[in-house]
Design an enzyme around this catalytic site. Structure first.
Site, PDB file in Angstrom:
ATOM      1  N   PRO A 142     -27.421  -3.184  14.043  1.00  0.00           N
ATOM      2  CG  PRO A 142     -29.356  -3.718  12.966  1.00  0.00           C
ATOM      3  CD  PRO A 142     -28.622  -3.213  14.218  1.00  0.00           C
ATOM      4  CD  GLU A 143     -21.184  -2.794  15.595  1.00  0.00           C
ATOM      5  OE1 GLU A 143     -19.825  -3.214  15.676  1.00  0.00           O
ATOM      6  OE2 GLU A 143     -21.709  -2.800  17.055  1.00  0.00           O
TER       7      GLU A 143
END
Length: 298
Positions: free
Chosen positions: A2-3
């Site tokens: 996840p960014e």
């Protein structure tokens, strides 16, 4: 992994369930994730009130009335899920609901109940199949002295990031733009926190800059275009609920859809959306795939 947009999506999804809520029935289903859970973790969360939820880079920060900050990094596969019973349950029924309902129990590592001032109760579950995520409890004066936060760069969606600041970061550095944007700012000359591979590729395409472009050769006009590309792609991704690739889902369980709007990422061999005759190419930088158009990105 996840960014920034995915972590911000999780923060916004948890906020209606956790902000102002008292935590109870805190349970751990194993002693560790990437690292052991903090000492007295359950005891320190039990009965605490969540004052506010923030995000710094790719970290979630839950500020508690106990002066602890509950920090969570989702790692590669970490996922919070918040659910509310649809009926007006008694405390006993809620306790049964809490203990009985555990989908995907093999990968469920943390649980608690969160009770809002209006009496609404949510169950907060944390799943992490690969267990690369972690949780910390830090005091405010420890936060930015810790190894995780010390030296982090500017927030890309804040007013702190502008063309002038970016040019100060790149002055004289013998690295390419891809490496600069992925560095998170731990170097002495600073950097940008929270940018990950997907959105760096997309931002460089929007700015018409090649990932191999020398950072030290960046002009003010190019810096302005790059800052605009970074902010625009992140804002659009957050509005789309992030990119649901791999195991990511929002706290509601819903999937994001920004992956359907990628212009270059994971599109090797496909025509550039600018219809300039270029085909998207892939190149490896520091072990990470870069996707770009050789025609419009110089």
């Amino acid at each position: 992994m996840p960014e920034l947009p995915e972590v911000e999506t999780v923060r916004r999804g948890l906020e209606p369930h956790l902000q102002g809520a008292k935590l109870s029935q805190v349970r751990l289903h194993r002693p560790n994730l990437r690292y052991p859970f903090p000492e007295r973790f359950v005891e320190r969360l039990e009965g605490a009130e969540v004052l506010r939820l923030e995000r710094r880079a790719k970290y979630l920060l839950f500020y508690l009335d106990t002066q602890d900050i509950w920090v969570t990094h989702l790692g590669m596969t970490g996922r919070f899920q918040a659910t509310r019973p649809e009926m007006n349950d008694s405390p006993e029924d809620l306790a049964r609901y809490y203990h009985a309902v555990a989908p995907d129990e093999k990968h469920l590592h943390f649980q608690c109940l969160a009770t809002l001032p209006n009496g609404e109760v949510s169950r907060i579950d944390y799943y992490d199949p690969r267990r690369f995520g972690f949780m910390l409890l830090l005091k405010p004066d420890e936060l930015y002295e810790s190894k995780w936060f010390r030296g982090l760069g500017v927030e890309p969606l804040s007013d702190e990031l502008n063309a002038g600041v970016l040019l100060k970061m790149v002055g004289g550095r013998n690295i390419n733009l891809k490496a600069l944007l992925m560095a998170q700012g731990h170097e002495k000359r600073g950097g940008i926190a929270g940018l990950g591979n997907i959105y760096v590729c997309e931002a460089l395409w929007r700015a018409r800059l090649n990932p191999d472009h020398k950072a030290s050769a960046l002009t003010r006009k190019e810096a302005g275009a790059l800052v605009e590309g970074i902010k625009t792609v992140l804002e659009e991704a957050v509005a789309s609920g992030g990119s649901s690739i791999s195991d990511f889902a929002a706290a509601s369980g819903e999937l994001g859809y920004f992956q359907h709007r990628f212009c270059v990422y994971d599109r090797k061999g496909q025509p550039c959306p600018r219809q300039d005759g270029g085909l998207i190419e892939r190149k490896v930088h520091q072990g990470r795939s870069s996707f770009y158009c050789p025609v419009c990105q110089k």
